[in-house]
Enzyme design. Structure first.
Site, PDB file in Angstrom:
ATOM      1  N   ASP A   9       6.217   6.602  -6.397  1.00  0.00           N
ATOM      2  CA  ASP A   9       7.175   7.668  -6.041  1.00  0.00           C
ATOM      3  C   ASP A   9       8.274   7.082  -5.139  1.00  0.00           C
ATOM      4  O   ASP A   9       8.401   7.466  -3.981  1.00  0.00           O
ATOM      5  CB  ASP A   9       6.447   8.828  -5.335  1.00  0.00           C
ATOM      6  N   ASP A  14       7.588   1.715  -1.876  1.00  0.00           N
ATOM      7  CA  ASP A  14       7.318   1.632  -3.323  1.00  0.00           C
ATOM      8  C   ASP A  14       8.263   0.631  -3.978  1.00  0.00           C
ATOM      9  O   ASP A  14       7.888  -0.054  -4.929  1.00  0.00           O
ATOM     10  CB  ASP A  14       7.542   2.983  -4.001  1.00  0.00           C
ATOM     11  N   ASN A  36       7.219  11.243  -2.482  1.00  0.00           N
ATOM     12  CA  ASN A  36       8.232  11.002  -1.443  1.00  0.00           C
ATOM     13  C   ASN A  36       9.482  11.832  -1.698  1.00  0.00           C
ATOM     14  O   ASN A  36      10.172  12.265  -0.771  1.00  0.00           O
ATOM     15  CB  ASN A  36       8.634   9.530  -1.412  1.00  0.00           C
ATOM     16  N   THR A 120       0.840   4.248  -5.861  1.00  0.00           N
ATOM     17  CA  THR A 120       1.381   4.203  -4.501  1.00  0.00           C
ATOM     18  C   THR A 120       2.061   5.519  -4.126  1.00  0.00           C
ATOM     19  O   THR A 120       2.900   5.565  -3.230  1.00  0.00           O
ATOM     20  CB  THR A 120       2.361   3.016  -4.344  1.00  0.00           C
ATOM     21  N   PHE A 161      -0.344  10.694   3.933  1.00  0.00           N
ATOM     22  CA  PHE A 161       0.573  11.488   3.104  1.00  0.00           C
ATOM     23  C   PHE A 161       0.135  11.597   1.634  1.00  0.00           C
ATOM     24  O   PHE A 161       0.029  12.696   1.083  1.00  0.00           O
ATOM     25  CB  PHE A 161       1.988  10.883   3.189  1.00  0.00           C
ATOM     26  N   ASN A 162      -0.084  10.453   0.963  1.00  0.00           N
ATOM     27  CA  ASN A 162      -0.344  10.487  -0.492  1.00  0.00           C
ATOM     28  C   ASN A 162      -1.584  11.312  -0.830  1.00  0.00           C
ATOM     29  O   ASN A 162      -1.618  12.007  -1.842  1.00  0.00           O
ATOM     30  CB  ASN A 162      -0.528   9.069  -1.039  1.00  0.00           C
ATOM     31  N   HIS A 228       3.680  -0.051   3.536  1.00  0.00           N
ATOM     32  CA  HIS A 228       2.392   0.428   3.006  1.00  0.00           C
ATOM     33  C   HIS A 228       2.132   0.007   1.556  1.00  0.00           C
ATOM     34  O   HIS A 228       1.137  -0.636   1.237  1.00  0.00           O
ATOM     35  CB  HIS A 228       2.352   1.958   3.043  1.00  0.00           C
ATOM     36  N   ASP A 229       3.028   0.461   0.664  1.00  0.00           N
ATOM     37  CA  ASP A 229       2.731   0.348  -0.770  1.00  0.00           C
ATOM     38  C   ASP A 229       2.697  -1.101  -1.256  1.00  0.00           C
ATOM     39  O   ASP A 229       1.955  -1.438  -2.177  1.00  0.00           O
ATOM     40  CB  ASP A 229       3.781   1.133  -1.576  1.00  0.00           C
TER      41      ASP A 229
HETATM   42  C1  BDR Z   1       2.762   6.564   1.916  1.00  0.00           C
HETATM   43  O1  BDR Z   1       3.613   7.687   1.946  1.00  0.00           O
HETATM   44  C2  BDR Z   1       4.906   7.359   1.522  1.00  0.00           C
HETATM   45  O2  BDR Z   1       5.865   7.751   2.450  1.00  0.00           O
HETATM   46  C3  BDR Z   1       4.935   5.854   1.331  1.00  0.00           C
HETATM   47  O3  BDR Z   1       5.716   5.529   0.182  1.00  0.00           O
HETATM   48  C4  BDR Z   1       3.504   5.482   1.154  1.00  0.00           C
HETATM   49  O4  BDR Z   1       3.112   5.546  -0.211  1.00  0.00           O
HETATM   50  C5  BDR Z   1       2.370   6.182   3.315  1.00  0.00           C
HETATM   51  O5  BDR Z   1       1.637   7.223   3.899  1.00  0.00           O
HETATM   52 CA    CA Z   2       4.774   5.720  -2.039  1.00  0.00          CA
END
Ligand code: BDR
Ligand code: CA
Length: 325
Positions: A9, A14, A36, A120, A161-162, A228-229
């Site tokens: 996303d 990403d 996102n 991701t 979040f994800n 992160h991703d």
């Molecule tokens: C995740 O949330 C999104 O903002 C980033 O792309 C990552 O996948 C981190 O919590």
């Molecule tokens: Ca992401």
């Protein structure tokens, strides 16, 4: 190179995941999911990234716009209005494929041996693919996700979040039996976007290096960001970059404060120690209640990322950016 599908996303981090996968893996396709940003935006952003790095041969398949049971939450506070604010980019010439992401994932996995999946963003497309064709669970080599956290969250105190955005989809995936690798925020906090890292990208001087630095200029504008991703894809590329613990992880769906938490059974690792001292090789059960007790630990179902080799991760990212023209 591993045959790979990246469900994402984009999203600044990403974008790094896409750039890593396109060069270091056999990236069969990129699929997109609302997360996102809204689906049209994140699909456009995936096309933007692939055009930037000259990989217009890699198809992009749009998937679900949001969760099937809850309303989509987006993160403009993190990624801006477009989902990829910051770098000045031209609108993509290419259009996304007309095939749905879930169809692409299911057909590819059923017709191709040894596919590795990564996700991701929210797990909406992956859960839908498993619902559509449960046999994909045993067909894929592995699923790497960026999501959750072994200890805590980032979107809420408990949830990342994800996972929070589509907790029901996450529940489906974690209960599916798929060979699951979880890169949560406990790992990605070891991967900061420092000024030094950002400037190393910029000083590469090529299109990809400058693009990477400009993504980070926006993403780390608050002074605190993690790639992160990129960590999830880096793990698929080089298993030695991350040390894991094989643990039981479940998804909380009902907690008033903890919905979307990846509840990780760390008792196995004797976590009365401080994190740096945890013995990842320990096989000693800790405080396990007697057989028959509902509090007894369940069998491990997830390879949980615990420690990142940050210097070598940075080398991989920089080498990858450098190798694009
Ligand atoms: C995740 O949330 C999104 O903002 C980033 O792309 C990552 O996948 C981190 O919590
Ligand atoms: Ca992401």
């Amino acid at each position: 190179m591993k045959k790979f599908i990246l469900d994402c996303d984009p999203g600044h981090d990403d974008a790094f995941a896409i750039m890593l996968a396109a060069q270091n893996l056999d990236l069969l396709g990129v699929t997109t999911v609302g997360g996102n940003g809204y689906l049209p935006n994140v699909t456009r952003n995936a096309l933007v990234v692939l055009e930037k790095i000259g990989r217009t041969d890699i198809p992009v398949y749009p998937g679900h716009a949001g969760p099937s049971t809850t309303t989509l939450i987006t993160a403009p506070n993190v990624h801006g209005k477009s989902g990829l604010d910051g770098p000045v980019v031209t609108e993509p010439i290419r259009k996304p494929e007309s095939k749905h992401a879930v169809d692409f994932i299911v057909e590819t996995v059923m017709n191709t041996d040894h596919v590795t999946l990564a996700a991701t963003g929210p797990l909406t497309n992956i859960a839908a693919a498993i619902n559509r064709e449960p046999r994909i669970v045993d067909r894929v080599d592995a699923l790497y996700i960026m999501g959750g956290g072994a200890y805590a969250g980032n979107w809420t105190p408990a949830a990342e979040f994800n996972i929070y955005v589509d907790a029901e989809a996450a529940y489906k995936v974690f209960h599916s039996g798929i060979n699951l690798y979880m890169v949560g925020v406990n790992l990605t906090r070891q991967c900061p976007v420092t000024d030094e890292f950002k400037e190393s990208m910029r000083s590469l001087g090529n299109i990809a290096g400058v693009f990477g630095a400009e993504l980070c200029d926006f993403f780390a504008r608050g002074g605190d960001a993690r790639l992160h991703d990129a960590c999830a894809v880096a793990w698929a590329i080089d298993p030695t970059l991350i040390q894991e613990a094989f643990l039981h992880v479940d998804i909380e769906l009902n907690g008033t404060l903890t919905r979307g938490m990846t509840v990780t059974d760390l008792r196995f690792l004797q976590t009365d120690k401080c994190e740096a001292d945890i013995d990842l090789t320990s096989t000693k059960k800790w405080n396990d209640p007697p057989e028959g007790s509902p509090f007894r630990g369940k069998e491990p179902n997830t390879h949980v990322a615990m420690r990142l080799d940050y210097p070598r991760f940075k080398e991989l990212v920089l080498r990858t950016l450098k190798n694009y023209n």
